[in-house]
Design a protein around this motif. Structure first.
Motif, PDB file in Angstrom:
ATOM      1  N   ALA A   3       0.845  -1.205   0.000  1.00  0.00           N
ATOM      2  CA  ALA A   3       0.000   0.000   0.000  1.00  0.00           C
ATOM      3  C   ALA A   3       0.870   1.241   0.000  1.00  0.00           C
ATOM      4  O   ALA A   3       1.972   1.252   0.566  1.00  0.00           O
ATOM      5  CB  ALA A   3      -0.920   0.010   1.212  1.00  0.00           C
ATOM      6  N   ALA A   4       0.348   2.313  -0.600  1.00  0.00           N
ATOM      7  CA  ALA A   4       1.010   3.615  -0.614  1.00  0.00           C
ATOM      8  C   ALA A   4      -0.053   4.694  -0.421  1.00  0.00           C
ATOM      9  O   ALA A   4      -1.117   4.651  -1.045  1.00  0.00           O
ATOM     10  CB  ALA A   4       1.739   3.818  -1.924  1.00  0.00           C
ATOM     11  N   GLU A   6      -0.846   8.966  -0.117  1.00  0.00           N
ATOM     12  CA  GLU A   6      -0.354  10.317  -0.396  1.00  0.00           C
ATOM     13  C   GLU A   6      -1.488  11.296  -0.113  1.00  0.00           C
ATOM     14  O   GLU A   6      -2.545  11.229  -0.733  1.00  0.00           O
ATOM     15  CB  GLU A   6       0.099  10.436  -1.851  1.00  0.00           C
ATOM     16  CG  GLU A   6       0.672  11.794  -2.214  1.00  0.00           C
ATOM     17  CD  GLU A   6       1.991  12.070  -1.515  1.00  0.00           C
ATOM     18  OE1 GLU A   6       2.357  13.242  -1.364  1.00  0.00           O
ATOM     19  OE2 GLU A   6       2.707  11.078  -1.126  1.00  0.00           O
ATOM     20  N   PRO A   7      -1.320  12.252   0.886  1.00  0.00           N
ATOM     21  CA  PRO A   7      -2.391  13.224   1.157  1.00  0.00           C
ATOM     22  C   PRO A   7      -2.522  14.231   0.030  1.00  0.00           C
ATOM     23  O   PRO A   7      -1.547  14.553  -0.644  1.00  0.00           O
ATOM     24  CB  PRO A   7      -1.919  13.888   2.454  1.00  0.00           C
ATOM     25  CG  PRO A   7      -0.432  13.723   2.440  1.00  0.00           C
ATOM     26  CD  PRO A   7      -0.166  12.418   1.767  1.00  0.00           C
ATOM     27  N   VAL A   8      -3.763  14.718  -0.170  1.00  0.00           N
ATOM     28  CA  VAL A   8      -4.051  15.737  -1.181  1.00  0.00           C
ATOM     29  C   VAL A   8      -3.835  17.113  -0.534  1.00  0.00           C
ATOM     30  O   VAL A   8      -4.436  17.409   0.510  1.00  0.00           O
ATOM     31  CB  VAL A   8      -5.476  15.620  -1.731  1.00  0.00           C
ATOM     32  CG1 VAL A   8      -5.759  16.726  -2.728  1.00  0.00           C
ATOM     33  CG2 VAL A   8      -5.683  14.247  -2.354  1.00  0.00           C
ATOM     34  N   PRO A   9      -3.005  17.951  -1.102  1.00  0.00           N
ATOM     35  CA  PRO A   9      -2.732  19.258  -0.486  1.00  0.00           C
ATOM     36  C   PRO A   9      -4.010  20.100  -0.352  1.00  0.00           C
ATOM     37  O   PRO A   9      -4.896  20.056  -1.192  1.00  0.00           O
ATOM     38  CB  PRO A   9      -1.744  19.894  -1.457  1.00  0.00           C
ATOM     39  CG  PRO A   9      -1.119  18.736  -2.177  1.00  0.00           C
ATOM     40  CD  PRO A   9      -2.200  17.720  -2.294  1.00  0.00           C
ATOM     41  N   ALA A  10      -4.051  20.896   0.696  1.00  0.00           N
ATOM     42  CA  ALA A  10      -5.156  21.850   0.976  1.00  0.00           C
ATOM     43  C   ALA A  10      -6.497  21.163   1.099  1.00  0.00           C
ATOM     44  O   ALA A  10      -7.526  21.705   0.695  1.00  0.00           O
ATOM     45  CB  ALA A  10      -5.211  22.934  -0.095  1.00  0.00           C
ATOM     46  N   GLY A  14      -6.991  12.169   0.900  1.00  0.00           N
ATOM     47  CA  GLY A  14      -5.737  11.532   0.543  1.00  0.00           C
ATOM     48  C   GLY A  14      -5.977  10.406  -0.449  1.00  0.00           C
ATOM     49  O   GLY A  14      -7.119   9.990  -0.667  1.00  0.00           O
ATOM     50  N   VAL A  15      -4.898   9.936  -1.032  1.00  0.00           N
ATOM     51  CA  VAL A  15      -4.982   8.855  -2.038  1.00  0.00           C
ATOM     52  C   VAL A  15      -4.272   7.619  -1.471  1.00  0.00           C
ATOM     53  O   VAL A  15      -3.098   7.694  -1.059  1.00  0.00           O
ATOM     54  CB  VAL A  15      -4.337   9.279  -3.362  1.00  0.00           C
ATOM     55  CG1 VAL A  15      -4.399   8.118  -4.359  1.00  0.00           C
ATOM     56  CG2 VAL A  15      -5.044  10.499  -3.924  1.00  0.00           C
ATOM     57  N   LEU A  16      -4.961   6.522  -1.421  1.00  0.00           N
ATOM     58  CA  LEU A  16      -4.423   5.237  -0.956  1.00  0.00           C
ATOM     59  C   LEU A  16      -4.445   4.242  -2.117  1.00  0.00           C
ATOM     60  O   LEU A  16      -5.481   4.021  -2.714  1.00  0.00           O
ATOM     61  CB  LEU A  16      -5.249   4.709   0.216  1.00  0.00           C
ATOM     62  CG  LEU A  16      -4.848   3.314   0.730  1.00  0.00           C
ATOM     63  CD1 LEU A  16      -3.453   3.352   1.341  1.00  0.00           C
ATOM     64  CD2 LEU A  16      -5.869   2.812   1.766  1.00  0.00           C
TER      65      LEU A  16
END
Length: 217
Positions: A3-4, A6-10, A14-16
């Motif tokens: 799994a990876a 990454e949070p979405v700015p502002a 987030g994306v998992l």
């Protein structure tokens, strides 16, 4: 799973991303088998090259070793075709020159020995003719007083079988212990001597003049 995230700015989003391990490593597995396949092919190529090089080097060396063994056994002059790597070719050429030169030297030596043997035979025949032309007896003995050569007159008086016998058994039985015998004195000093001796002549005894001379080397 792998799994990876990454949070979405502002934002609070987030994306998992999740990927099964088997799917994630599938490309690596393919690469592994490809590497093994290429490695096997490369190993086979190396083996074939090594076999070819060994044959290319081994066959000329085997022929060269065989020719060398024949040369040691006496078969001179046999040459080997220069094949193989440069070093082997140079060694083969050097061997061919050597074996040809040895054969020529051997043939020249045999010719010289044959000529020398013939010269020696003629010299012996000439010497025998000279001895036989002397009217007096001539007897040649070695250091042990064994008769090794005679002339015709000596053989006429004492028989043709005197060569190989002891001088004293033919002429003076019992005189071998006499230190004053001319033959004994010549053998000991290397100088000529003359003396009157009681010698067996024919069926009786007679006084004869004996002269002994050292044989020149």
């Amino acid at each position: 799973m792998l799994a990876a995230y990454e949070p979405v700015p502002a934002s609070t989003w987030g994306v998992l991303v999740e990927v099964p391990v088997s799917q994630a490593l599938a490309s690596l597995e393919d690469l592994k088998w490809q590497a093994l396949g290429f490695g096997g092919v490369f190993a086979i190529i190396l083996l074939l090259v090594a076999l070819w090089a060994a044959k290319r080097l081994g066959d000329p060396l085997t022929r060269l070793a065989g020719a060398a063994e024949e040369a040691v056994a006496g078969t001179l002059g046999k040459t080997v075709a220069p094949r193989g790597p440069r070093e082997v070719v140079e060694s083969t050429i050097a061997f061919n020159r050597m074996t040809v030169a040895l054969k020529q030297s051997h043939e020249q030596l045999e010719e010289r020995i044959s000529e020398r043997t013939e010269e020696l035979r003629r010299s012996r025949e000439f010497l025998q003719l000279l001895l036989d032309s002397i009217e007096e007896r001539v007897i040649v003995v070695d250091q042990d007083c064994k008769i090794i050569s005679t002339n015709r007159e000596a053989r006429r008086m004492h028989g043709d079988d005197i060569v190989g016998r002891c001088l004293f058994s033919v002429l003076e039985p019992g005189a071998e212990a006499d230190p004053g015998h001319p033959v004994r004195r010549t053998l000991e000093t290397g100088k000529p001597f003359t003396g009157d001796r009681s010698e067996r002549v024919g069926g009786g005894q007679g006084i004869v003049r004996m002269e002994s001379f050292p044989r020149s080397a």
